[in-house]
Design an enzyme around this catalytic site. Structure first.
Site, PDB file in Angstrom:
ATOM      1  CB  THR A  40       2.505  38.977  13.525  1.00  0.00           C
ATOM      2  OG1 THR A  40       1.917  38.007  14.385  1.00  0.00           O
ATOM      3  CG2 THR A  40       1.439  39.954  13.070  1.00  0.00           C
ATOM      4  CG  HIS A  43       1.814  35.983   8.691  1.00  0.00           C
ATOM      5  ND1 HIS A  43       1.764  34.911   7.835  1.00  0.00           N
ATOM      6  CD2 HIS A  43       1.831  35.459   9.939  1.00  0.00           C
ATOM      7  CE1 HIS A  43       1.769  33.790   8.536  1.00  0.00           C
ATOM      8  NE2 HIS A  43       1.809  34.092   9.823  1.00  0.00           N
TER       9      HIS A  43
END
Ligand code: ZN
Length: 342
Positions: A40, A43
């Site tokens: 995450t 990202h």
């Protein structure tokens, strides 16, 4: 205090000074010792389409951490300074239908640290006391990865594992943790699948019966170990469309598919042949059950039924976040940890 910040819309992260968070009346102020780096975070660093739609910079990143309580709010009776803790990073409303029926992991108003509000890649973080978990002897380096470990516990412990042939598709850190949890739950066999040989080695260290690249070998192993019936439980941890189809194909009739990996886009599924005619059950795994999963983890870790340390492959100081993200991007890393010395 020093923190890793997404300064504005666009790729990249910076290490810079930000104000130390205030400790509200219901909060615990924690001096962060270790933090886990996650896909995450990659990202958000790379500023992909998901991050652009979700994250509002400037933002301190990081949602996996553990550290020492340094201050508690006036209303907090359960914790005191000096205790070592970790915390559930999903902050939920406590009032919606899901929260009030013991399903806080699917709260309609979830706010995630390091995604929706200030995170843990920093010297201090303030957390609502309700989210804080005492480590009780678990080292902070392990406490820092109880968030992704909890995803694996949630995935494995919501299925019937004793005596089952378990197929784990995708051996990133969460897949490797899932392998390590399935064994003490007395799985009959665990077949681990990944394209990366380093990750297959990790899965073997965590107790996989077979660790294989995707392909005909996987079909043969599942067939052999299940007397031709198929896997009782499939944990899909990769998000690869081909793996989703393999999950449906290799699960036995009446078996269970636990879906955790996030596909980047739509995945066309033949509902009739892949799901309905096989009578399978599909379970979507999001977060950790509050707080059942956390107590289960504590018991496994304290009882030494599960050791996650082989999965930790990289350790960096806070200001080497770019190296940490590069290790994750390589696809060969297990868990990557940042240390934040006081
Ligand atoms: Zn809620």
């Amino acid at each position: 205090m020093k923190a890793i910040v997404k300064p504005g819309p666009g790729p990249g992260l910076v290490v810079r000074d930000v104000p130390k968070p205030a400790c509200g009346p219901g909060d615990v102020l924690i001096r962060v010792r270790h933090a886990g780096v996650c896909g995450t975070d990659l990202h958000i660093a790379e500023w992909d389409a998901w991050a652009q739609g979700r994250v509002k910079p400037p933002l301190v990143l990081g949602h996996e951490f553990a550290g020492e309580v340094v201050e508690v709010g006036d209303d907090v009776k359960e914790f005191r300074a000096g205790e070592l803790v970790t915390a559930e990073g999903h902050i939920v409303c406590g009032h919606c239908l899901q929260c009030r029926t013991g399903n806080g992991h699917i709260c309609q108003k979830t706010s995630i640290i390091g995604v929706d509000r200030a995170g843990a890649f920093a010297e201090w973080i303030a957390m609502p006391a309700t989210n804080v978990m005492r480590l009780d002897g678990i080292p902070t380096e392990i406490g820092a990865i109880m968030d992704p470990m909890g995803n694996a516990f949630h995935t494995v412990l919501t299925a019937e594992i004793a005596g089952a042939v378990v197929l784990v598709l995708g051996c990133g850190p969460i897949g490797c943790f899932a392998v390590g949890i399935a064994r003490p739950r007395r799985a009959r066999a665990v077949v681990a699948v990944d394209v990366n040989p380093t990750r297959l080695d990790l899965a073997t260290k965590m107790g996989a019966t077979r660790a294989l690249k995707p392909g005909a070998d996987v079909d043969a192993a599942v067939r052999e170990l299940s007397e031709g019936n198929g896997a009782d439980v499939v944990c899909e941890m990769s998000g690869a469309p081909s793996a989703v189809h393999n999950a449906f194909r290799l699960v036995r009739y009446g078996g269970r598919v636990q879906l955790l990996g996030l596909p980047a886009g739509d995945v066309p599924v033949n509902f009739a042949t892949e799901i309905i005619f096989k009578g399978i059950t599909i379970y979507g795994v999001i977060g950790r059950k509050m707080y059942e999963t956390w107590h289960q983890m504590q018991r496994f870790l304290k009882g030494r039924r599960f050791d996650p340390t082989p999965v930790i492959t990289h350790r960096f100081p806070l200001d080497r976040i770019d190296d940490a993200l590069a290790a994750i991007k390589s696809g060969a890393a297990g868990k990557v940890i940042l240390s934040i010395p006081s």
